[in-house]
Design a protein around this motif. Structure first.
Motif, PDB file in Angstrom:
ATOM      1  N   SER A 243       0.840  -1.070   0.036  1.00  0.00           N
ATOM      2  CA  SER A 243      -0.051   0.045  -0.008  1.00  0.00           C
ATOM      3  C   SER A 243       0.921   1.431   0.050  1.00  0.00           C
ATOM      4  CB  SER A 243      -0.728  -0.008   0.987  1.00  0.00           C
ATOM      5  OG  SER A 243      -0.141  -0.304   2.503  1.00  0.00           O
ATOM      6  N   PHE A 244       0.723   2.297  -1.003  1.00  0.00           N
ATOM      7  CA  PHE A 244       1.346   3.375  -0.877  1.00  0.00           C
ATOM      8  C   PHE A 244       0.741   4.489   0.119  1.00  0.00           C
ATOM      9  CE2 PHE A 244       1.907   1.244  -4.740  1.00  0.00           C
ATOM     10  CZ  PHE A 244       3.344   1.541  -4.967  1.00  0.00           C
ATOM     11  N   GLY A 245       1.644   5.407   0.374  1.00  0.00           N
ATOM     12  CA  GLY A 245       1.121   6.631   1.191  1.00  0.00           C
ATOM     13  C   GLY A 245       1.604   6.250   2.743  1.00  0.00           C
ATOM     14  N   LEU A 246       1.467   6.964   3.785  1.00  0.00           N
ATOM     15  CA  LEU A 246       1.951   7.154   4.946  1.00  0.00           C
ATOM     16  C   LEU A 246       1.501   5.951   5.577  1.00  0.00           C
ATOM     17  CD1 LEU A 246       1.525  10.670   6.452  1.00  0.00           C
ATOM     18  CD2 LEU A 246       3.614   9.491   5.926  1.00  0.00           C
ATOM     19  N   GLY A 247       0.181   5.427   5.552  1.00  0.00           N
ATOM     20  CA  GLY A 247      -0.058   4.164   6.091  1.00  0.00           C
ATOM     21  C   GLY A 247       0.640   2.891   5.853  1.00  0.00           C
ATOM     22  N   GLY A 248       1.040   2.769   4.563  1.00  0.00           N
ATOM     23  CA  GLY A 248       1.715   1.488   4.091  1.00  0.00           C
ATOM     24  C   GLY A 248       3.101   1.861   4.526  1.00  0.00           C
ATOM     25  N   VAL A 249       3.537   3.075   4.534  1.00  0.00           N
ATOM     26  CA  VAL A 249       4.988   3.048   4.937  1.00  0.00           C
ATOM     27  C   VAL A 249       5.019   3.063   6.452  1.00  0.00           C
ATOM     28  CG1 VAL A 249       6.776   4.947   5.346  1.00  0.00           C
ATOM     29  CG2 VAL A 249       5.870   4.777   3.017  1.00  0.00           C
ATOM     30  N   GLY A 250       4.137   3.471   7.217  1.00  0.00           N
ATOM     31  CA  GLY A 250       4.171   3.041   8.679  1.00  0.00           C
ATOM     32  C   GLY A 250       4.081   1.502   9.150  1.00  0.00           C
ATOM     33  N   LYS A 251       3.475   0.821   8.268  1.00  0.00           N
ATOM     34  CA  LYS A 251       3.410  -0.556   8.554  1.00  0.00           C
ATOM     35  C   LYS A 251       4.638  -1.348   8.183  1.00  0.00           C
ATOM     36  CE  LYS A 251      -1.500  -1.256   7.637  1.00  0.00           C
ATOM     37  NZ  LYS A 251      -2.454  -1.453   6.531  1.00  0.00           N
ATOM     38  N   GLU A 252       5.249  -0.769   7.186  1.00  0.00           N
ATOM     39  CA  GLU A 252       6.684  -1.468   6.781  1.00  0.00           C
ATOM     40  C   GLU A 252       7.740  -0.877   7.798  1.00  0.00           C
ATOM     41  OE1 GLU A 252       7.118   0.179   2.853  1.00  0.00           O
ATOM     42  OE2 GLU A 252       5.656  -1.052   2.051  1.00  0.00           O
ATOM     43  N   LEU A 253       7.636   0.324   8.227  1.00  0.00           N
ATOM     44  CA  LEU A 253       8.580   0.897   9.188  1.00  0.00           C
ATOM     45  C   LEU A 253       8.487  -0.085  10.619  1.00  0.00           C
ATOM     46  CD1 LEU A 253       8.067   4.456   9.194  1.00  0.00           C
ATOM     47  CD2 LEU A 253      10.429   3.403   9.261  1.00  0.00           C
ATOM     48  N   LYS A 254       7.160  -0.273  10.926  1.00  0.00           N
ATOM     49  CA  LYS A 254       7.135  -0.988  12.178  1.00  0.00           C
ATOM     50  C   LYS A 254       7.584  -2.612  12.174  1.00  0.00           C
ATOM     51  CE  LYS A 254       2.938   0.405  13.317  1.00  0.00           C
ATOM     52  NZ  LYS A 254       1.739   0.829  14.284  1.00  0.00           N
ATOM     53  N   ASP A 255       7.286  -3.272  10.933  1.00  0.00           N
ATOM     54  CA  ASP A 255       7.644  -4.447  10.831  1.00  0.00           C
ATOM     55  C   ASP A 255       8.923  -4.756  10.821  1.00  0.00           C
ATOM     56  OD1 ASP A 255       6.010  -7.154  10.148  1.00  0.00           O
ATOM     57  OD2 ASP A 255       7.458  -6.879   8.497  1.00  0.00           O
ATOM     58  N   LEU A 256       9.704  -3.881   9.961  1.00  0.00           N
ATOM     59  CA  LEU A 256      11.083  -4.248   9.620  1.00  0.00           C
ATOM     60  C   LEU A 256      12.020  -3.712  10.987  1.00  0.00           C
ATOM     61  CD1 LEU A 256      13.825  -4.611   7.998  1.00  0.00           C
ATOM     62  CD2 LEU A 256      13.663  -2.424   7.219  1.00  0.00           C
ATOM     63  N   LEU A 257      11.594  -2.470  11.421  1.00  0.00           N
ATOM     64  CA  LEU A 257      12.534  -2.295  12.616  1.00  0.00           C
ATOM     65  C   LEU A 257      11.784  -2.494  13.619  1.00  0.00           C
ATOM     66  CD1 LEU A 257      12.945   1.601  11.296  1.00  0.00           C
ATOM     67  CD2 LEU A 257      14.175  -0.340  11.089  1.00  0.00           C
ATOM     68  N   ASN A 258      10.999  -3.604  13.974  1.00  0.00           N
ATOM     69  CA  ASN A 258      10.499  -4.123  14.996  1.00  0.00           C
ATOM     70  C   ASN A 258      11.906  -4.631  15.919  1.00  0.00           C
ATOM     71  OD1 ASN A 258      10.221  -6.773  16.856  1.00  0.00           O
ATOM     72  ND2 ASN A 258       8.083  -6.205  16.648  1.00  0.00           N
ATOM     73  N   PRO A 259      12.194  -4.609  17.268  1.00  0.00           N
ATOM     74  CA  PRO A 259      13.459  -4.842  17.740  1.00  0.00           C
ATOM     75  C   PRO A 259      13.798  -6.400  17.642  1.00  0.00           C
ATOM     76  CG  PRO A 259      12.320  -3.520  19.275  1.00  0.00           C
ATOM     77  CD  PRO A 259      11.208  -3.611  18.259  1.00  0.00           C
ATOM     78  N   ALA A 260      12.731  -7.328  17.674  1.00  0.00           N
ATOM     79  CA  ALA A 260      12.944  -8.516  17.369  1.00  0.00           C
ATOM     80  C   ALA A 260      13.627  -8.787  15.815  1.00  0.00           C
ATOM     81  CB  ALA A 260      11.607  -9.348  17.668  1.00  0.00           C
ATOM     82  N   ARG A 261      12.928  -8.150  14.752  1.00  0.00           N
ATOM     83  CA  ARG A 261      13.252  -8.041  13.636  1.00  0.00           C
ATOM     84  C   ARG A 261      14.667  -7.986  13.352  1.00  0.00           C
ATOM     85  NH1 ARG A 261      10.019 -10.262  11.313  1.00  0.00           N
ATOM     86  NH2 ARG A 261       8.352  -8.942  10.832  1.00  0.00           N
ATOM     87  N   LEU A 262      14.858  -6.716  14.005  1.00  0.00           N
ATOM     88  CA  LEU A 262      16.063  -5.996  13.770  1.00  0.00           C
ATOM     89  C   LEU A 262      17.437  -6.876  14.207  1.00  0.00           C
ATOM     90  CD1 LEU A 262      16.738  -3.312  12.177  1.00  0.00           C
ATOM     91  CD2 LEU A 262      16.867  -2.296  14.594  1.00  0.00           C
TER      92      LEU A 262
END
Length: 992
Positions: A243-262
């Motif tokens: 998904s494009f726009g802030l909503g999509g970017v926000g989800k990707e940010l939280k998913d990738l930069l989740n401490p466990a994932r990082l």
């Protein structure tokens, strides 16, 4: 309030990661106390709250607290923490001597707990823990913004994320509302500015990211921008969501930069490897590699389902996926030191996979050289990563090892694992986990790959899927352009296929049948290898390569029908290029002539040297000529074009053409020049499943239709501006028309679209009539681009080679005969061959009628016109199937274009090239090469590039043109013929 980089993107990132809203003045003024002492969530602290000086990279108070908290020996004697911090500081300082990647690698050993200090009893060395990987709540996660740091100069990255006081992520936010700004500007700032100005900040770095609120991309230290990747999310249906726009970017940010994932990426998915030049580089996973490897690990740890299929498109990084999976499986404590077997089906793939494991310094990797050695390793219960080929399971005994923590990863799982060898492997390792990785669509008639690896529990038969469409969208691979060529020597493929089909249907093939089939093939081979045909194709390859491939710094492969054809192509190519420019890579057999083997036979080490030379951009080697070798498992990103003159189908074809789709600086697509006619098969090979396969092939004629409107849109920004006005008055008038940022951005957007069209179509002759306008627009665009320290620079730096040439008045468009080019990309869904659009067919019909009217009563056009009338009559009476109507219509269209070309040549009269042709024919001797038109074309091309208006009246202009003429004549060994030179130069002065 307006939308700015700070309030719209930077504050949004902080809000998404920590819950703090800095746009709320009350909230931003508060000191943020942790919700509880430590929790696996990001907590915001302002730069002022961190309590560090501008020269410090580490928040040393937080580092020291973590060392005391996580290490009993340091807890007993807190002063020891300073010794560790001193060692960490030393690595930060060393970055200037050893380089950023090596310093990052050294720091990672500390971060992942691999380093020891003599803090135990009697100075016994103990591991030092900077991060708790077991209990993630035991770490402190801080996100801050406007992190001011000084080394050579002061820089202020937008976002910095720290774990236990160590900065592990740097992010750059860009404005969401200017079309000339994109995430690339942020990535450029991190990669080209921050990493050089303040390299210490990136010594502990896991990854960096950039976003303008529309797209989100990330990369590792020193990762070139073209290899930065998007992060994707898997939705419930296991399709990759976007998904494009802030909503999509926000989800990707939280998913990738989740401490466990990082922390998982840091520990299990960060590789440090060496390239051919012995330079260290850091590799982190793309989304599909991370997801695929983790699904394998999760399935093995769970232990319920014993198999699975990973279906990722060619070029999307399956080899690295296997490395990541093998590494994580070996580290997983629950698996009690498992054995991971990586199986490939070809020796060249074996070398490639082993090379990746070895270059990345993965511990405990064994590559088996013999069947006996592999069997001994399994019988002795070897607990390592074993790289082998499936052929080494020949004669394997049943129940060789019955452990259930053996994991087998089979690369290119669609090929050989289904014969007796596959069954022997299963019998030898009855309790092993079997995972298949394939990049090619499974043949519809052959369900074996699904049967062998697809678990019933997996919807669709696969546990992870990454399609051609996904890989293009994520820029993991490049689009493919098809150029069917040389209609006059094109094979009548339908007749050939019919002959083979009839023969195959007669009965199951015995040895005698196979011999008969070979005889039929031999007749085809005789046609394919006819000297006249190969000479003409080699000429065409030379023209195409010199005009479309070599100027961009790329190289090419030539795929021929058989080994002897490779030699014939090599000899023909040597007429156009130095001998060192091409090399043949084939295998020889015991039955070959001694002379043939002596001249063309190469061993494994020689082949590796040729591949290395081919991958070296500065080497003389431009072409590799093959028939079967290097069509799979051959990774040469510099290879942009494949000249294909061999019948191939299904996964073999798809694997071959995907040699050209790898990412490489400046490369925007892979090109297949098709002399055999495999285009339709390529379309079929890309059908991914039986449920409405997504077709991804379109004709470039659609782009041609868009050109007039795109040109109009770009010019519309300059209404009332006199484009004939030269000098500063003309430039000033143009710049005044787009005086403010809004107008500049609108123009940038329209010109960028026009530029992409121009680059895709070049050197199509359709561009000729727009040349002056495009050149003017390109110069205006260049004149208003921001200075190097301004925003938006990345958009302006994306000018392609064709546009740059035009800006410098070095344009040469045309000169290559029109190609029916087809582009494979992710945006076009309709396959015009299998699903001809009635609208397009009607347009073609109308265009032909118009052309016949313009041609008057010329006999050729009259005849074509009559054929069209007869065809339309048949269609109206229902006497012809719609597909046959389209085929016949296309045939008439092609003949019309050819007739128009011939007519153009007849009326060319005293054009520059016609004049030069006359001169060469007049002066031709027995020693003059036969290819007069090639000499003339070369001179015409090179002179057009160096000339400029009024060159005849300047000594510099005359000198440049004379030098270029000499260079063109030298290629054909005619440079010593002074009369020829003088006469040719006189013609050039007159006609250019």
């Amino acid at each position: 309030m307006s939308f700015t980089e700070l309030n719209s993107i930077e504050h949004y990132i902080i809000n998404q990661m920590s819950g703090v809203n800095l746009n709320n003045t009350q909230e931003s003024n508060q000191v943020n106390e942790p919700r509880r002492q430590y929790v696996a969530e990001w907590q915001f602290q302002s730069a002022e709250q961190l309590g560090r000086s501008v020269n410090e990279v580490l928040i040393e108070s937080q580092v020291k607290a973590a060392l005391i908290r996580l290490n009993p020996e340091i807890q007993a004697n807190p002063a020891l923490a300073d010794e560790v911090i001193h060692a960490l500081r030393a690595i930060l300082i060393s970055v200037n001597q050893v380089g950023l990647v090596k310093a990052n690698e050294e720091f990672f050993q500390w971060l992942t707990g691999e380093k020891t200090m003599p803090f135990g009893e009697n100075n016994h060395h103990v591991s030092i823990r900077l991060i708790d990987f077991e209990n993630l709540d035991n770490n402190q996660y801080v996100i801050t913004n406007q992190f001011r740091i000084h080394y050579r100069e002061t820089k202020i990255p937008d976002i910095v994320m720290m774990i236990n006081g160590i900065p592990v992520v740097v992010g750059e936010a860009k404005t969401p509302i200017r079309p000339s700004i994109s995430w690339l500007d942020g990535a450029h700032e991190i990669h080209n500015v921050y990493e050089n100005a303040v390299p210490q900040l990136f010594v502990p770095n896991i990854l960096s990211f950039a976003t303008e609120g529309k797209e989100f991309f990330y990369g590792s230290v020193r990762c070139p921008l073209e290899f930065w990747a998007p992060w994707r999310l898997s939705n419930d249906d296991d399709a990759i969501a976007r998904s494009f726009g802030l909503g999509g970017v926000g989800k990707e940010l939280k998913d990738l930069l989740n401490p466990a994932r990082l922390l998982d990426i840091m520990r299990n998915f960060s590789l440090f490897s060496s390239n051919k030049k012995k330079q260290r580089m850091k590799i982190i996973p793309r989304f599909q590699q991370y997801e695929g490897a983790n699904r394998i690990v999760e399935r093995v740890v769970e232990g319920k389902i014993k198999k699975g299929l990973i279906w990722h498109f060619q070029g999307s990084g399956k080899s690295l996926l296997m490395v990541f999976a093998a590494q994580k499986l070996r580290r997983e404590a629950k698996l009690k030191s498992p054995t991971v077997i990586v199986l490939v089906d070809r020796t060249d793939l074996d070398t490639q996979i082993s090379g990746i494991f070895n270059a990345a310094d993965i511990a405990n990797v064994e590559s088996t050289e013999s069947i006996k050695e592999l069997q001994q390793m399994l019988e002795r219960d070897t607990r390592k990563i074993i790289v082998s080929t499936i052929h080494k399971f020949r004669d394997a005994k049943p129940n060789m090892n019955t452990r259930d923590n053996i994991i087998v990863l089979v690369d290119e799982a669609h090929r050989t694992q289904e014969g007796d060898l596959g069954r022997q492997m299963r019998a030898a390792l009855p309790n092993a986990f079997l995972f298949g990785l394939t990049g090619t669509p499974v043949n519809k008639a052959d369900k074996n790959t699904f049967w062998a690896f697809g678990a019933e529990e997996d919807q669709g038969g696969y546990m992870s899927r990454y399609t051609f469409h996904d890989s293009i969208r994520d820029e993991a691979t490049l689009p493919l352009h098809f150029e069917p060529r040389l209609v006059d020597v094109h094979i009548d493929k339908e007749s050939l296929d019919k002959a083979f089909a009839d023969f195959k249907e007669s009965q199951a093939l015995s040895d005698e049948d196979a011999d008969a089939l070979n005889k039929k093939s031999a007749k085809m081979a005789a046609f394919l290898k006819s000297p006249e045909r190969i000479t003409r194709i080699a000429e065409d390859i030379a023209i195409h390569f010199m005009e479309k491939v070599e100027p961009h710094g790329f190289k090419a492969m030539i795929v021929t029908p058989d080994r002897h054809a490779c030699v014939l192509y090599k000899e023909a190519l040597d007429e156009h290029f130095p001998e060192a420019a091409s090399k043949v890579v084939i295998s020889t057999t015991a039955n070959d002539d001694y002379e043939f083997k002596k001249k063309w036979g190469i061993d494994k080490s020689q082949q590796e040297k040729i591949v290395d030379e081919f991958n070296d951009a500065s080497s003389e080697l431009k072409f590799i000529i093959v028939t079967a070798k290097l069509l799979t498992g051959f990774d040469a990103p510099i290879c942009q074009t494949m000249y294909l003159d061999k019948s191939m189908k299904d996964h073999t074809l798809l694997q071959a053409i995907c040699r050209t789709n790898r990412l490489y600086p400046g490369k925007t697509f892979g090109c297949i020049v098709d002399y055999f006619g495999v285009f339709d098969d390529a379309a079929k090979a890309l059908e991914f499943d039986e449920l409405g396969a997504q077709q991804i092939i379109t004709n470039l004629s659609e782009l041609r239709e868009q050109l007039p409107q795109a040109m109009h849109n770009a010019l519309s920004h300059f209404e009332g501006v006199d484009r004939a006005l030269e000098g500063f008055e003309g430039l000033e008038a143009a710049q005044d028309a787009i005086a403010n940022n809004e107008k500049k951005d609108a123009f940038a957007l329209d010109f960028k679209f026009l530029f992409k069209l121009w680059e895709s179509l070049s050197p199509d002759s359709v561009l000729d009539s727009y040349n002056q306008d495009y050149k003017w627009l390109a110069q205006v665009y260049e004149s208003v681009k921001p200075a190097s320290d301004s925003t938006g620079k990345l958009l302006w730096l994306t000018l392609g080679a064709q546009t740059t040439k035009l800006i410098h008045d070095n344009v040469h468009v045309g000169g290559v005969h029109v190609l029916d080019e087809f582009v494979m990309d992710a945006d076009i869904i309709e396959d015009i061959f299998n699903n001809p659009s009635p609208k397009k067919v009607k347009q073609l019909e109308k265009a032909l009628i118009e052309r016949f009217k313009k041609a008057g009563g010329l006999p050729t056009f009259k005849s074509l016109s009559e054929r069209l009338e007869a065809l339309r009559d048949k269609a109206e009476k229902g006497l012809i199937a719609s597909i046959d109507f389209v085929k016949e219509l296309c045939k008439i269209a092609k003949e019309t274009v050819q007739a128009e070309k011939e007519l153009e040549i007849d009326v060319q009269e005293k054009s520059p090239t016609a004049a030069l042709s006359e001169l060469f024919l007049e002066l031709k001797t027995d020693q003059t090469p036969a290819v007069v038109e090639r000499i003339v074309a070369d001179i015409d091309a090179i002179v057009r590039i160096v000339r400029f208006p009024g060159w005849q009246t300047t000594s510099a202009g005359e000198r440049e043109v004379q030098k270029s003429l000499r260079k063109a004549l030298l290629k054909y060994k005619l440079h010593k013929d002074q009369e020829l030179f003088d006469r040719a130069y006189a013609y050039i002065k007159e006609y250019y």
